[in-house]
Design a protein around this motif. Structure first.
Motif, PDB file in Angstrom:
ATOM      1  N   ASN A 152      10.772   4.409  -9.961  1.00  0.00           N
ATOM      2  CA  ASN A 152      10.236   3.974 -11.242  1.00  0.00           C
ATOM      3  C   ASN A 152      10.983   4.590 -12.414  1.00  0.00           C
ATOM      4  O   ASN A 152      10.884   5.756 -12.708  1.00  0.00           O
ATOM      5  CB  ASN A 152       8.753   4.325 -11.349  1.00  0.00           C
ATOM      6  N   SER A 153      11.707   3.740 -13.037  1.00  0.00           N
ATOM      7  CA  SER A 153      12.592   3.876 -14.172  1.00  0.00           C
ATOM      8  C   SER A 153      13.131   5.234 -14.549  1.00  0.00           C
ATOM      9  O   SER A 153      12.571   5.925 -15.373  1.00  0.00           O
ATOM     10  CB  SER A 153      11.947   3.307 -15.411  1.00  0.00           C
ATOM     11  N   PRO A 154      14.273   5.592 -13.962  1.00  0.00           N
ATOM     12  CA  PRO A 154      15.011   6.730 -14.490  1.00  0.00           C
ATOM     13  C   PRO A 154      15.565   6.449 -15.885  1.00  0.00           C
ATOM     14  O   PRO A 154      16.021   7.360 -16.553  1.00  0.00           O
ATOM     15  CB  PRO A 154      16.154   6.921 -13.488  1.00  0.00           C
ATOM     16  N   SER A 155      15.557   5.186 -16.308  1.00  0.00           N
ATOM     17  CA  SER A 155      16.103   4.838 -17.617  1.00  0.00           C
ATOM     18  C   SER A 155      15.013   4.664 -18.668  1.00  0.00           C
ATOM     19  O   SER A 155      15.221   4.002 -19.668  1.00  0.00           O
ATOM     20  CB  SER A 155      16.915   3.542 -17.514  1.00  0.00           C
ATOM     21  N   PHE A 156      13.846   5.254 -18.429  1.00  0.00           N
ATOM     22  CA  PHE A 156      12.769   5.194 -19.418  1.00  0.00           C
ATOM     23  C   PHE A 156      13.299   5.741 -20.747  1.00  0.00           C
ATOM     24  O   PHE A 156      13.740   6.882 -20.823  1.00  0.00           O
ATOM     25  CB  PHE A 156      11.588   6.036 -18.936  1.00  0.00           C
ATOM     26  N   SER A 198       0.825  -1.222   0.000  1.00  0.00           N
ATOM     27  CA  SER A 198       0.000   0.000   0.000  1.00  0.00           C
ATOM     28  C   SER A 198       0.851   1.261   0.000  1.00  0.00           C
ATOM     29  O   SER A 198       0.342   2.362  -0.212  1.00  0.00           O
ATOM     30  CB  SER A 198      -0.921   0.024   1.225  1.00  0.00           C
ATOM     31  N   LEU A 199       2.162   1.123   0.229  1.00  0.00           N
ATOM     32  CA  LEU A 199       3.071   2.262   0.194  1.00  0.00           C
ATOM     33  C   LEU A 199       3.379   2.599  -1.257  1.00  0.00           C
ATOM     34  O   LEU A 199       3.780   1.730  -2.028  1.00  0.00           O
ATOM     35  CB  LEU A 199       4.357   1.942   0.957  1.00  0.00           C
ATOM     36  N   ASP A 200       3.212   3.864  -1.605  1.00  0.00           N
ATOM     37  CA  ASP A 200       3.241   4.221  -3.021  1.00  0.00           C
ATOM     38  C   ASP A 200       4.461   5.024  -3.441  1.00  0.00           C
ATOM     39  O   ASP A 200       4.474   5.595  -4.520  1.00  0.00           O
ATOM     40  CB  ASP A 200       1.968   5.001  -3.381  1.00  0.00           C
ATOM     41  N   ASN A 201       5.476   5.128  -2.593  1.00  0.00           N
ATOM     42  CA  ASN A 201       6.698   5.776  -3.048  1.00  0.00           C
ATOM     43  C   ASN A 201       7.910   5.037  -2.494  1.00  0.00           C
ATOM     44  O   ASN A 201       7.832   4.312  -1.502  1.00  0.00           O
ATOM     45  CB  ASN A 201       6.734   7.271  -2.685  1.00  0.00           C
ATOM     46  N   HIS A 202       9.026   5.254  -3.157  1.00  0.00           N
ATOM     47  CA  HIS A 202      10.227   4.465  -2.909  1.00  0.00           C
ATOM     48  C   HIS A 202      10.767   4.643  -1.492  1.00  0.00           C
ATOM     49  O   HIS A 202      11.180   3.670  -0.847  1.00  0.00           O
ATOM     50  CB  HIS A 202      11.291   4.854  -3.941  1.00  0.00           C
ATOM     51  N   VAL A 252       6.592  15.065 -17.749  1.00  0.00           N
ATOM     52  CA  VAL A 252       5.944  14.413 -16.611  1.00  0.00           C
ATOM     53  C   VAL A 252       5.766  12.945 -16.952  1.00  0.00           C
ATOM     54  O   VAL A 252       5.770  12.554 -18.127  1.00  0.00           O
ATOM     55  CB  VAL A 252       4.583  15.061 -16.261  1.00  0.00           C
ATOM     56  N   PHE A 253       5.581  12.142 -15.940  1.00  0.00           N
ATOM     57  CA  PHE A 253       5.651  10.688 -16.087  1.00  0.00           C
ATOM     58  C   PHE A 253       4.580  10.062 -15.195  1.00  0.00           C
ATOM     59  O   PHE A 253       4.428  10.451 -14.033  1.00  0.00           O
ATOM     60  CB  PHE A 253       7.041  10.242 -15.642  1.00  0.00           C
ATOM     61  N   TYR A 254       3.808   9.130 -15.749  1.00  0.00           N
ATOM     62  CA  TYR A 254       2.758   8.508 -14.949  1.00  0.00           C
ATOM     63  C   TYR A 254       2.439   7.122 -15.515  1.00  0.00           C
ATOM     64  O   TYR A 254       2.474   6.946 -16.737  1.00  0.00           O
ATOM     65  CB  TYR A 254       1.498   9.383 -14.951  1.00  0.00           C
ATOM     66  N   PRO A 255       2.105   6.159 -14.638  1.00  0.00           N
ATOM     67  CA  PRO A 255       2.181   6.182 -13.167  1.00  0.00           C
ATOM     68  C   PRO A 255       3.640   6.109 -12.707  1.00  0.00           C
ATOM     69  O   PRO A 255       4.488   5.581 -13.418  1.00  0.00           O
ATOM     70  CB  PRO A 255       1.431   4.920 -12.745  1.00  0.00           C
ATOM     71  N   ASN A 256       3.918   6.632 -11.516  1.00  0.00           N
ATOM     72  CA  ASN A 256       5.287   6.598 -11.005  1.00  0.00           C
ATOM     73  C   ASN A 256       5.386   5.855  -9.686  1.00  0.00           C
ATOM     74  O   ASN A 256       6.252   6.116  -8.869  1.00  0.00           O
ATOM     75  CB  ASN A 256       5.851   8.012 -10.867  1.00  0.00           C
ATOM     76  N   SER A 257       4.495   4.905  -9.465  1.00  0.00           N
ATOM     77  CA  SER A 257       4.556   4.059  -8.285  1.00  0.00           C
ATOM     78  C   SER A 257       5.641   3.000  -8.462  1.00  0.00           C
ATOM     79  O   SER A 257       5.844   2.486  -9.571  1.00  0.00           O
ATOM     80  CB  SER A 257       3.203   3.372  -8.055  1.00  0.00           C
ATOM     81  N   ILE A 303       4.437  -0.278 -10.188  1.00  0.00           N
ATOM     82  CA  ILE A 303       3.953  -0.290 -11.567  1.00  0.00           C
ATOM     83  C   ILE A 303       5.118  -0.587 -12.502  1.00  0.00           C
ATOM     84  O   ILE A 303       6.179   0.040 -12.414  1.00  0.00           O
ATOM     85  CB  ILE A 303       3.316   1.062 -11.939  1.00  0.00           C
ATOM     86  N   ASN A 304       4.920  -1.525 -13.414  1.00  0.00           N
ATOM     87  CA  ASN A 304       5.949  -1.846 -14.391  1.00  0.00           C
ATOM     88  C   ASN A 304       6.162  -0.662 -15.321  1.00  0.00           C
ATOM     89  O   ASN A 304       5.209  -0.035 -15.773  1.00  0.00           O
ATOM     90  CB  ASN A 304       5.527  -3.083 -15.203  1.00  0.00           C
ATOM     91  N   VAL A 305       7.413  -0.349 -15.595  1.00  0.00           N
ATOM     92  CA  VAL A 305       7.723   0.805 -16.428  1.00  0.00           C
ATOM     93  C   VAL A 305       7.115   0.677 -17.814  1.00  0.00           C
ATOM     94  O   VAL A 305       6.828   1.680 -18.482  1.00  0.00           O
ATOM     95  CB  VAL A 305       9.251   0.997 -16.523  1.00  0.00           C
TER      96      VAL A 305
END
Length: 373
Positions: free
Chosen positions: A48-52, A21-25, A165-170, A173-175
């Motif tokens: 969530n993927s800085p290498s997008f 339920s925790l949504d950030n790193h 901007v980037f979404y979702p960033n949980s 969530i798979n990149v």
């Protein structure tokens, strides 16, 4: 209510449910740091993927240049009761803002000023040894994420992208299920999904977009007239969300504050808009702030932000309570222009240059030049 609870006695099947339920790193890291049982209940996560992957095309030979989104996270760090008696913090309950660049290989790469994007220097002396700041002694609150284009030999090309901007960033969530949305330097907007070979333009008629934001799980953009539109990822269309603001400023910034959407209208001293890079080195004269009343579908002229502080940076905009921060004032807008970091006071309409961040360097890092999270 004063009785202490032994969290280790919770039913084992509840631990992964709480962790997921925790949504950030940073919250995931803190959860896993409690004990071995907590750590084994959920997998280790990365931001969530800085290498997008992105693509930029050379303007002369049309060669595709590999680039990627570089992730940075802005945190509010506040001392806890346990750390108040140490030399690392004052007795104040107020905290500091820091911007942390992250990557897959280096969870903490460098610390930046949240407005200037300058690297924060650790005040090491000749006799200083390596010291660590234990973040378990501090409340670490994630405020927002920002993304910028980086890559090899792309410095002259990445400037084409004004904001991403980037979404979702949980972290859960798979990149491959994420989307990047951007505003180009000339005011065009585009998006790209993971695996796509190039950006796709959204609106081929309007090249006057100023800002983009993720608000309530959706992409929103504003044009120079202050009209906000929502981007529908399924239909790949823009849907008008607000009436035109008809503000006469030169640039509109979107800010989310306390669950509401605001437009900050920025006025420059110069009115020459013929340059492609208009606004980059212009001197700001003043700001006007408007709040969108979603129920009535109208704009409300905001004269006082009370204790809220609006922060406008090159890669993200956000708001925070000034009562929680050291060195910031409420009812003010902090931004960067030709004179570096500046503050605009909505009460007296004065603009002053501020010096960031000596308070961070002296009070937080004086005995802890190196930080490990």
């Amino acid at each position: 209510m004063d009785e202490k609870v032994d969290w280790s006695q919770l039913p084992i099947d509840l631990w992964p449910k709480i962790g997921k339920s925790l949504d950030n790193h940073i919250d995931v890291l803190r959860f896993r740091s409690v004990c071995e049982s907590f750590r084994s209940s959920i997998p280790h996560s990365l931001p969530n993927s800085p290498s997008f992957p992105l693509q930029l095309t050379h303007p002369i030979n049309n060669r595709v240049i590999p680039t990627f989104l570089n992730l940075a996270t802005i945190y509010l760090i506040k001392p806890t009761h346990e750390s108040s008696s140490t030399n690392l913090s004052s007795s104040s309950s107020k905290g500091w803002l820091i911007k942390v660049e992250e990557s897959n290989n280096h969870p903490l790469r460098s610390l930046l000023g949240p407005i200037s994007d300058r690297k924060l220097l650790y005040p090491l002396s000749n006799n200083a040894s390596l010291m660590l700041l234990n973040l378990l002694n501090y409340r670490v609150i994630e405020l927002c994420k920002s993304y910028s284009c980086r890559g090899r030999r792309t410095r002259c090309f990445s400037c084409k992208v004004r904001k991403v901007v980037f979404y979702p960033n949980s972290p859960w969530i798979n990149v491959k299920d994420c989307v990047a949305f951007c505003i180009f330097q000339k005011g065009r907007i585009g998006f790209i999904k993971h695996g796509a070979k190039n950006w796709k333009l959204v609106d081929h008629k309007n090249f006057n977009y100023d800002d983009v934001i993720v608000f309530k799980g959706q992409f929103y953009v504003t044009d120079k007239c202050g009209t906000i539109s929502r981007f529908d990822v399924c239909s790949l269309k823009l849907i008008q969300f607000s009436p035109p603001l008809c503000g006469f400023g030169h640039k509109k910034d979107l800010v989310e504050s306390c669950g509401s959407l605001y437009v900050v209208d920025r006025y420059y001293e110069s009115s020459d808009e013929s340059s492609e890079d208009f606004g980059r080195d212009e001197v700001v004269e003043c700001f006007k702030v408007y709040k969108l009343d979603e129920e009535c579908g109208k704009w409300v002229d905001v004269k006082n932000l009370r204790d809220r502080t609006f922060i406008l940076s090159n890669t993200c905009n956000f708001s925070v309570s000034a009562e929680e921060l050291i060195g910031y004032q409420g009812n003010c807008i902090y931004f960067k222009d030709t004179f570096d970091v500046r503050m605009y006071n909505l009460e007296d309409h004065r603009i002053v240059t501020v010096d960031f961040h000596p308070s961070i360097d002296k009070s937080l890092w004086s005995n802890a030049p190196c930080v490990r999270m």
